[in-house]
Scaffold this motif. Structure first.
Motif, short mmCIF file in Angstrom:
data_model
loop_
_atom_site.label_atom_id
_atom_site.label_comp_id
_atom_site.label_asym_id
_atom_site.label_seq_id
_atom_site.Cartn_x
_atom_site.Cartn_y
_atom_site.Cartn_z
N VAL A 173 0.86 -1.19 0.00
CA VAL A 173 0.00 0.00 0.00
C VAL A 173 0.89 1.24 0.00
N ARG A 174 0.29 2.37 -0.27
CA ARG A 174 1.03 3.62 -0.30
C ARG A 174 0.68 4.47 0.91
N ILE A 175 1.71 4.98 1.57
CA ILE A 175 1.46 5.95 2.64
C ILE A 175 2.30 7.19 2.33
N THR A 176 1.98 8.31 2.97
CA THR A 176 2.83 9.48 2.76
C THR A 176 3.49 9.87 4.07
N VAL A 177 4.76 10.24 3.96
CA VAL A 177 5.52 10.70 5.13
C VAL A 177 6.04 12.09 4.81
N ASP A 178 5.62 13.06 5.56
CA ASP A 178 5.96 14.47 5.29
C ASP A 178 5.68 14.82 3.83
N GLN A 203 1.28 -3.85 8.53
CA GLN A 203 2.61 -3.71 9.13
C GLN A 203 2.56 -2.63 10.22
N SER A 204 3.42 -2.76 11.24
CA SER A 204 3.44 -1.67 12.22
C SER A 204 4.01 -0.43 11.52
N LEU A 205 3.41 0.73 11.80
CA LEU A 205 3.83 1.94 11.12
C LEU A 205 5.30 2.25 11.42
N THR A 206 5.73 1.98 12.65
CA THR A 206 7.14 2.19 12.99
C THR A 206 8.04 1.33 12.10
N ALA A 207 7.65 0.05 11.97
CA ALA A 207 8.45 -0.86 11.14
C ALA A 207 8.47 -0.36 9.70
N CYS A 241 8.30 7.20 19.40
CA CYS A 241 7.98 7.03 17.98
C CYS A 241 6.76 7.83 17.58
N ARG A 242 6.35 8.78 18.41
CA ARG A 242 5.09 9.47 18.12
C ARG A 242 5.21 10.40 16.91
N ALA A 243 4.12 10.52 16.21
CA ALA A 243 4.06 11.38 15.03
C ALA A 243 2.62 11.86 14.89
N THR A 244 2.41 12.77 13.94
CA THR A 244 1.05 13.19 13.63
C THR A 244 0.56 12.27 12.51
N VAL A 245 -0.46 11.49 12.81
CA VAL A 245 -0.94 10.48 11.87
C VAL A 245 -2.38 10.82 11.49
N CYS A 277 4.14 2.92 16.75
CA CYS A 277 4.37 1.48 16.96
C CYS A 277 3.05 0.74 17.17
N LEU A 278 1.99 1.47 17.47
CA LEU A 278 0.71 0.82 17.76
C LEU A 278 -0.27 0.95 16.59
N VAL A 279 0.22 1.52 15.47
CA VAL A 279 -0.68 1.78 14.35
C VAL A 279 -0.42 0.80 13.20
N PRO A 280 -1.41 0.04 12.77
CA PRO A 280 -1.23 -0.81 11.59
C PRO A 280 -1.32 0.02 10.32
N VAL A 281 -0.44 -0.28 9.38
CA VAL A 281 -0.40 0.47 8.12
C VAL A 281 -1.64 0.17 7.29
N LYS A 282 -2.21 1.19 6.70
CA LYS A 282 -3.26 0.98 5.70
C LYS A 282 -3.10 2.00 4.58
N GLU A 283 -3.75 1.72 3.47
CA GLU A 283 -3.63 2.55 2.28
C GLU A 283 -3.92 4.02 2.61
N GLY A 284 -3.05 4.89 2.16
CA GLY A 284 -3.32 6.32 2.25
C GLY A 284 -3.02 6.98 3.58
N LEU A 285 -2.45 6.24 4.53
CA LEU A 285 -2.11 6.83 5.84
C LEU A 285 -1.20 8.04 5.65
N ARG A 286 -1.52 9.13 6.35
CA ARG A 286 -0.70 10.34 6.25
C ARG A 286 0.10 10.51 7.54
N VAL A 287 1.42 10.56 7.40
CA VAL A 287 2.28 10.70 8.57
C VAL A 287 3.07 12.00 8.47
N GLU A 288 3.03 12.80 9.53
CA GLU A 288 3.93 13.95 9.62
C GLU A 288 4.84 13.71 10.81
N ARG A 289 6.12 13.66 10.54
CA ARG A 289 7.05 13.49 11.64
C ARG A 289 7.06 14.76 12.49
N GLU A 290 7.30 14.60 13.79
CA GLU A 290 7.27 15.77 14.67
C GLU A 290 8.68 16.31 14.80
#
Lengths: 517, 385
Positions: free
Chosen positions: A5-10, A20-24, A55-59, A68-81
């Motif tokens: 799946v595709r996720i975006t980071v920043d 998958q765990s988002l941290t992984a 490992c906290r971020a804006t999700v 670490c507690l978030v399972p990856v899914k299509e389109g997840l938006r992550v902003e690193r803090e």
């Protein structure tokens, strides 16, 4: 089996695996630094089980989510803090009074879906009780049985039984406040609130890793031993990587084995001496059920580069980990590694029980009677919070707690087994005494409190926990002291911390659901 | 040993301020504290740390102003946790009537020489875009600020000479010019200063008649506060709803009012509540009301992650004014307490006044309004539990 799946980071798109765990997923993509500390250091995951909050971020627009507690899914938006941008605030739904939380009425509420919690939930539900089980992680099973696809053999039976008995699972929810008869929980990903009303409770919150500060311990790429286990199970691929597994205790062996089986080049370093560990011989001889697993474990570790009476004195690199200094009886060895997994044993996770008003012994375990009943009527505790004794002990204590919680009397043979497990747990602990040098590895400008960037030198002249907290701000960040309180320096201070709600930092209330999925 | 010797009970921000002022006048100090260190107990540890001038009473305003002035001299400005952070206060009006009331406050502040100005709604939102757009306006007091009281207290003590500290030590009896410790030790001094917050009048060794106890007493008022995670400091000013005076300082038995304080650590401290009693366990119901009230003025705060919540107690008096002066009828034992929510603001001014009285100097401020003896001639009425 896994879906890409595709996720975006920043804002940048990257591929990950569904579930998958988002941290992984972030680490796999080379993003090991997830946030910046108050003084601007890059930081990444440490515990990978929701305790350290590193490992906290804006999700999906929600601030402070533990990836670490978030399972990856299509389109997840992550902003690193990394820069701590200002939140564009919008009114919370529901106006001034807010939405009322969803309310769940039940007979028994079980906190934690590891072996103890699952056993308690199953047996109570099979005896006719309505049961809700609440767990923070991505899936049931606790640390030991965590899995992405097929659960391990030992867990299957319990997961099946829980399903058949109609246990209601609140997976991915943190308990952050409550009292006998009532718990407030929040969803890890968006803060959605649920209130649980119950007749009785079983607290089965397991254990967390003991971390001891040393120079370089805050570098991204230095993780807990149990954290590496969780990350591999959560989808971190370490095939061909060179990993040092160091620290103490039986968990190291299990982690080293898993890492090796996952294709890593593993080096294992245990700080205790062979003489210390030889004290396990007699308890092991008296416990035939452990012979086969012990043999298998030793076989699996065959051929691995191993060190005894050895410990990490420094990790170097920047921004990511490059090399580690290992102090061995033959002198210091500098090793180039891709990763360091380090853990100094387990600490009973007693905060939830303490928050509920249950007495905690000076030894750091929740006080229970032979029926796992705590000092608060109607609240039971099972597994590692009552003393570190491993999976079998947790299951049996969970059974006792579940049976007692529905008002029945457990069989004498079960109670006898619980007593034997406690003996084994003590023997394991006695065989891995922490050496004194480990408490003195970090000096002066080394970080003690990772949340607030308090250094060892900052607190060198104080005597109490209250001063450490209020004047120097040790443990005042989102981990609430879970990481730094086990440091020798904090252990030497007088007094103790009070546990107040929120027991765990969760996202704010009533998130705008339109931005989350 | 001939030096003037003062025993101070309580190493909170008031006790340490007294130590600082007295030592500057040549006194030798023994500072006794039940807690493990300076500034980590009571209202000093629990309070928001707001340095605020309060116009509700002309005398209280003078004490606040002197306190604020002294803090700004004592601490470097704008250096975060280490000193005085000049945030300014914004009092928020929900409607025209409250805005009119704030206009009155501005006039009183102007006549006392305090910089302040009222703002229409548009000016308010220019200053603080996060505020609710339905507010009518506000009053800005630009020179108010924030200190982090535990750290400031510890630092002030480290700058105080001639002080012997006794932490983890309880006082079980206070007489005129002497104290008894829990281990039975008796100590005498030229003066004793009691600065023990809500415990101010406990352990006074004297036979009081009924009326004495009725009039001179401390009424603890519990409050709840919470703090958000870092990176959420979406306000620059301390914002307080105009109704706070009534809600958190007045005679109402139980009240919730919005008071949000930005910290130099890029966090927001959310308050406030007020109800009779000492600081107890965090009551999630009260906490929710506090955060909901803040949401009304700053929409979205409820979505910020809360790191910690805690309670504290303000020490109120029957007439709403602090007790700064000798225990009625005694010469050598002095009180410094009953500051309610203004202790951190007023601490240096109160300490200066007390030190001036103990050393028989000319007082900077009029001592009369604060003299504890006033309580004994109070007519019936006033506040009670």
């Amino acid at each position: 089996m896994t879906k890409a799946v595709r996720i975006t980071v920043d804002g940048a798109s990257l591929l990950a695996q569904e579930g998958q765990s988002l941290t992984a997923a972030l680490m796999m993509a080379g993003v090991s630094a997830i946030r910046k500390s108050p003084t601007g250091e890059a930081r990444g995951a440490l515990c990978a089980m929701g305790s350290c909050h590193e490992c906290r971020a804006t999700v999906d627009g929600v601030r402070g989510v533990r990836t670490c507690l978030v399972p990856v899914k299509e389109g997840l938006r992550v902003e690193r803090e990394m820069k701590l941008p200002r939140l564009p605030l919008e009114p919370s739904p529901g106006g001034e009074g807010g939405d009322s939380p969803q309310i769940i009425e039940t007979g028994l509420a079980v906190i934690g879906a590891g072996p103890a919690g699952l056993a308690a939930a199953c047996v109570a539900a099979e005896l006719g009780m309505k049961v809700v089980i609440i767990d923070e992680s991505m899936g049931p099973g606790g640390r030991i049985w965590s899995h992405r696809h097929d659960p391990p053999l030992a867990a299957r039976n319990w997961l099946e039984r829980a399903r058949e008995a109609g246990v209601l699972k609140l997976q991915g929810y943190s308990v952050f406040s409550g009292q006998a008869g009532e718990l407030d929980v929040a969803r890890v990903t968006d803060g959605k609130r649920v209130r649980i009303r119950c007749q009785s409770m079983v607290v089965a919150t397991g254990a967390r890793e003991r971390f001891l500060p040393f120079p370089g311990w805050t570098l991204p790429g230095v993780v807990g031993a149990g954290a590496l286990q969780s990350l591999i199970k959560g989808g971190l691929n370490i095939d061909g990587r060179r990993v040092l597994v160091a620290g103490t205790g039986p968990l190291l062996l299990a982690v080293a084995r898993l890492a090796k089986e996952s294709g890593a080049e593993v080096i294992l370093a245990e700080q205790s001496s062979l003489v210390d560990r030889s004290s396990l011989a007699i308890p092991l001889l008296l416990s035939p059920s452990r012979w086969k697993p012990a043999r298998q474990l030793l076989k699996a570790l065959g051929g691995m580069e191993r060190y005894s009476s050895s410990w990490v004195t420094e990790a170097r690199g920047g921004p990511a980990l490059k090399e580690v200094v290992l102090r061995t009886p033959a002198g210091d060895r500098v090793m180039e590694v891709d990763g360091l997994a380090i853990g100094y044993g387990l600490i009973p996770e007693t905060r939830m029980a303490a928050g509920l008003g249950c007495d905690v012994e000076s030894t750091g375990t929740v006080r229970v009677d032979s029926l796992q009943q705590t000092s608060v009527p109607g609240i039971y505790c099972a597994g590692e919070p009552t003393g570190i004794a491993g999976c079998e002990a947790a299951i049996d204590e969970g059974l006792v707690a579940g049976i007692a919680a529905v008002g029945k009397t457990p069989k004498a043979s079960l109670l006898a087994r619980v007593r034997r497990h406690r003996f084994w747990g003590q023997a394991l602990e006695d065989a891995h005494p922490l050496r004194e040098e480990l408490g003195k590895l970090a000096h002066g400008s080394e970080i003690l409190c990772r949340c607030e960037d308090v250094t060892v030198g900052d607190v060198s002249e104080i005597s109490s926990i209250r001063e450490a907290r209020l004047i120097h701000r040790v443990g005042m960040g989102p981990c609430q002291g879970r990481v730094c309180e086990s440091a020798a320096l904090c252990q030497s201070l007088s007094g103790s911390d009070t546990i107040r709600p929120p027991w765990t930092v969760v996202p704010g209330e009533n998130q705008d659901m339109s931005s989350a999925r | 040993m001939d030096r003037h010797h003062v025993i101070i009970i309580g190493a909170g921000i008031v006790g340490v301020s007294c130590a600082h002022q007295l030592s500057q006048r040549g006194s030798r100090i023994t500072l006794i504290e039940a807690g493990p260190g300076p500034g980590v107990q009571g209202a000093t540890a629990a309070g928001m740390g707001h340095i605020v001038v309060n116009d509700g009473d002309p005398e209280i305003l003078k004490l606040c102003l002197r306190g604020r002035e002294m803090w700004r001299q004592l601490l470097d400005e704008n250096v975060g946790d280490r000193g005085y952070w000049n945030t300014g206060t914004l009092w928020l009006a929900e409607d025209e009537e409250q805005l009119h009331g704030l206009g009155g406050a501005r006039d009183r502040l102007h006549s006392a020489g305090v910089d302040s100005h009222t703002l229409q709604a548009a000016e308010l939102f220019d200053l603080e875009p996060a505020l609710n757009r339905d507010l009518a306006g506000g009053l800005r007091i630009p020179h108010d600020g924030v200190v982090y009281a535990p750290k400031v207290t510890a630092r002030l003590l480290s700058q105080t000479t001639e002080v012997e500290t006794r932490f983890d030590t309880r006082v079980t009896r206070v007489g005129d010019g002497g104290v008894t410790l829990e281990d039975g030790t008796e100590m005498k001094a030229d003066a004793v200063v009691i600065a023990s917050g809500v415990s101010l009048l406990e352990n006074l060794d004297r036979e009081e008649d009924f009326s004495w106890k009725q009039k001179l007493k401390i009424l603890p008022r519990e409050g709840h506060l919470a703090i958000t995670a870092r990176g959420t400091g979406i306000l620059r000013h301390h914002v307080v709803e105009a109704g706070y005076q009534k809600g958190a300082h007045g005679v109402v038995e139980e009240a919730i009012a919005c008071a949000i304080l930005p910290r130099p650590t890029d966090q927001l401290c959310l308050g406030s509540s007020r109800r009779p009693g000492r600081a107890g366990a965090v009551d999630p119901g009260v906490l929710k009301k506090v955060i909901d009230r803040c949401e009304r003025f700053v929409p979205g705060v409820r979505r910020l992650p809360i790191l910690r919540a805690w309670t504290g107690a303000r020490a109120a008096t029957v007439d709403g004014k602090p007790l700064i002066g000798p225990v009625p009828g005694w010469n050598r034992t002095w009180l410094a307490g009953g500051f309610e929510g203004l202790g951190i603001t007023q601490a240096p001014a109160a300490a200066e006044l007390l030190a001036q009285r103990i050393h028989a100097e000319t007082c900077t401020l009029d001592a009369g309004p604060w003299d504890p003896g006033r309580m004994l001639v109070l007519s019936a009425g006033g506040r009670s539990d």
